[in-house]
Design an enzyme around this catalytic site. Sequence first.
Site, PDB file in Angstrom:
ATOM      1  N   GLU A 187       0.813  -1.219   0.000  1.00 20.76           N
ATOM      2  CA  GLU A 187       0.000   0.000   0.000  1.00 20.76           C
ATOM      3  C   GLU A 187       0.851   1.278   0.000  1.00 20.76           C
ATOM      4  O   GLU A 187       0.835   2.061   0.957  1.00 20.76           O
ATOM      5  CB  GLU A 187      -0.954  -0.004   1.198  1.00 20.76           C
ATOM      6  CG  GLU A 187      -1.969  -1.128   1.135  1.00 20.76           C
ATOM      7  CD  GLU A 187      -3.054  -1.010   2.195  1.00 20.76           C
ATOM      8  OE1 GLU A 187      -2.808  -0.385   3.245  1.00 20.76           O
ATOM      9  OE2 GLU A 187      -4.140  -1.548   1.976  1.00 20.76           O
ATOM     10  N   GLU A 340      -6.724  -7.600  -0.922  1.00 21.91           N
ATOM     11  CA  GLU A 340      -7.119  -7.582   0.494  1.00 21.91           C
ATOM     12  C   GLU A 340      -8.550  -7.107   0.622  1.00 21.91           C
ATOM     13  O   GLU A 340      -8.957  -6.149  -0.047  1.00 21.91           O
ATOM     14  CB  GLU A 340      -6.263  -6.588   1.283  1.00 21.91           C
ATOM     15  CG  GLU A 340      -4.861  -7.004   1.575  1.00 21.91           C
ATOM     16  CD  GLU A 340      -4.177  -5.957   2.464  1.00 21.91           C
ATOM     17  OE1 GLU A 340      -4.867  -5.213   3.181  1.00 21.91           O
ATOM     18  OE2 GLU A 340      -2.944  -5.879   2.399  1.00 21.91           O
TER      19      GLU A 340
HETATM   20  C1  GAL Z   1      -4.458  -2.799   4.977  1.00 19.93           C
HETATM   21  C2  GAL Z   1      -3.074  -3.370   5.152  1.00 19.93           C
HETATM   22  C3  GAL Z   1      -3.108  -4.660   5.928  1.00 19.93           C
HETATM   23  C4  GAL Z   1      -3.967  -4.527   7.151  1.00 19.93           C
HETATM   24  C5  GAL Z   1      -5.347  -4.098   6.724  1.00 19.93           C
HETATM   25  C6  GAL Z   1      -6.307  -3.980   7.876  1.00 19.93           C
HETATM   26  O1  GAL Z   1      -4.380  -1.433   4.765  1.00 19.93           O
HETATM   27  O2  GAL Z   1      -2.450  -3.568   3.912  1.00 19.93           O
HETATM   28  O3  GAL Z   1      -1.785  -4.998   6.292  1.00 19.93           O
HETATM   29  O4  GAL Z   1      -3.411  -3.601   8.005  1.00 19.93           O
HETATM   30  O5  GAL Z   1      -5.265  -2.852   6.101  1.00 19.93           O
HETATM   31  O6  GAL Z   1      -7.587  -3.596   7.443  1.00 19.93           O
END
Ligand code: GAL
Length: 710
Positions: A187, A340
């Site tokens: 990110e 994700e």
């Molecule tokens: C994203 C991140 C992950 C985790 C997730 C939690 O921004 O890439 O590592 O922190 O959020 O929602």
Amino acid sequence: MSDQTGHDSPVAPAAPAMPAAPAVPAVPAQPAERQGLGALTQELGLLYGGDYNPEQWPRQTWVEDMALMQAAGVNLVTVGVFSWAQLEPSPGERCFDWLDEVLDLAHAHGIAVDLATPTASPPPWMGHRFPETLPVDADGVRLAYGSRNQFSPSSQVYRTFARQITADLVARYASHPAVRMWHVGNEYGQVCHSEESAAAFRDWLRERYTSLDGLNAAWGTTFWSQRYDAWEEIIPPRRAPYLINPTQLLDFARFTSDALRSLFREQRDIIRAVDPVRPVTTNFMGFFPLVDYWSWAGDLDVIADDAYPDPQDHAAAPTAALTQDLMRSLGGGAPWMLMEQAVSAVNWRSHNVPKAPARMRLESLQAVAHGADAICFFQWRASRAGAERFHSAMLPHAGADTAVHRGVVRLGTDLRALADVVGQRSSAQVALLFDWSSWWAAEAQARPTDRLSVLAQLRAWHRPLWDRGVAVDLARPGDDLSGYDLVLAPNLYLLDDDDAGNLREYVRSGGALALGPFSAVVTPDGHLRPGRFPVQLADVLGTSGEEWIPLADGAPLARGRDGTWLAEDSQVRDFAERLRLEGGYALATFAAGAPHDLAGAPAVVGHGYGSGQTWYVGALLPDAATDALLTQVLRERGVRTALGTPVPATPLGVEMVRRGAVTFLLNHSDSPVTVALGDATSTDLLTQRDHSGTVVVPALDALALTERSP
Ligand code: GAL
């Protein structure tokens, strides 16, 4: 080292004060077209999995994890995103044994690995020994370690350590059979105002403007005595007593995006030099304000996105669809990865309402419908310690015998049933224009109103299409638009001459363009264009304007020619423009009682130019009017729904998306919806049931229909 990592034989640390800088290697000749996800999905089908952080667990847990992953249909895990301190416990030391084991174990269980460079979270030793690696905010405060993302994109020390660990990781694992793709950092979105970043900013500006005179002209530094006499005087836009130079802000946004991009490319090139075949990616964050993903898109072998819609947001589904259309479009239509998402609740909002398993399934299927060939989560196993203890995971703290995990297992089954969509693309008759530079420029300080939000406008113009099952691609104003029957541009505040020329030519040769308010206002330097707006396109649009008018209490609208789409009592909300016709005709005008002497003036103008057609919307219309106008425009242009039917006057009540030969019907509402399918019989891939005539899509459910061969 804690035995939780499985690490037991550290190599004696060399502990140099500062590592020798490995050069970024020359990338070997590239294959004609780099592999996207194809090699992996042809073998494994839709990819399913998530971030896996085994360093947080003892070895016996890894074995249990693998068995549970297999049972859930997981076939891909992203490993190592936050493992830098485990891989390099002290400067120069290397501890790869535990990762060897994890990768061997994954391979033995048939689970592919997306191996991450661990560079998103430098270990405490780096910030402690090399404080210059830490980012500095606009107030001059150097941020501390103890969290993550604590690096300055321009820190040479950070970059050198990052290159070294990347090079060693790749050297060790490029030929490991479990490793099927590479994930650089995490990110990207860091901003830094340090002295080192200031020097890098100056280099970037030298490159852009060549001379200080050029910079002074572009930044308009005759205003407020801001003229620069030496490059050394130029700084990032740090906290200042009052408004900051808008071009300085715009250039700093461009610089930051480029600095992060070069960071990504540096590590990517180290990987490609050793492994020229397997895809390299990093995770985007939708319409993220700090990085111009159009400029990055060609650097990635696969577009990947992280998406965390709020289960409480009633507009989450159309917003997600818009973001997914962006992701597909960034990759030129190629399959992308939902890298994700949360299985249930996140823990970083103030009130974290969980996502029901049915919604999690529906959101995942929605991503597949919009072109994703990978559905992944943060994260596989919930963390017991650390800042994300209350974040949901595929395997919750309460274990596998839980509603959340059963939802995960069910989704694994559903994704296997969708093998027919793997690698499939979609096509769209409509393009929606969006440009990061224009977004940055439009939302600068000190403008007529902050009630004109670029993203809100984009969503408002996308919504009528989403409601009616109309496919849309995202594009930039300079792209080749000739394949589209209709181009929608809700806002193009910054429009350069080449892009304006591209739009003109598109319309002249038969295209159709609808343009929203406050467009073509500034040059790429953020200077206001003299003349009647939208300056470069007034003759194309058949109208021109002279004044932007934020409204205190709205303004009534009246129907003009072909204006039956407009509801009788429509009111413009916060923003109007004073327009006059220049060959076009008014589809809507301001009605009697409109403030600022607007009564009778055009608000929405239609025009023919060359062999094409245009609409200009000189006001912030209420959503119902935007919906009605765009529906009429879609119908006039002969745009079709995902079922190939004419665009209906009213919303369908379900999301309808076509991908390859599969039509997805996604019901995001809490009640069942009936959809008319036509006479052909279709099979729902998810249930194997046949449907014809009409079909009921249950609440929070989806169908993936494929026409049965006769
Ligand atoms: C994203 C991140 C992950 C985790 C997730 C939690 O921004 O890439 O590592 O922190 O959020 O929602």
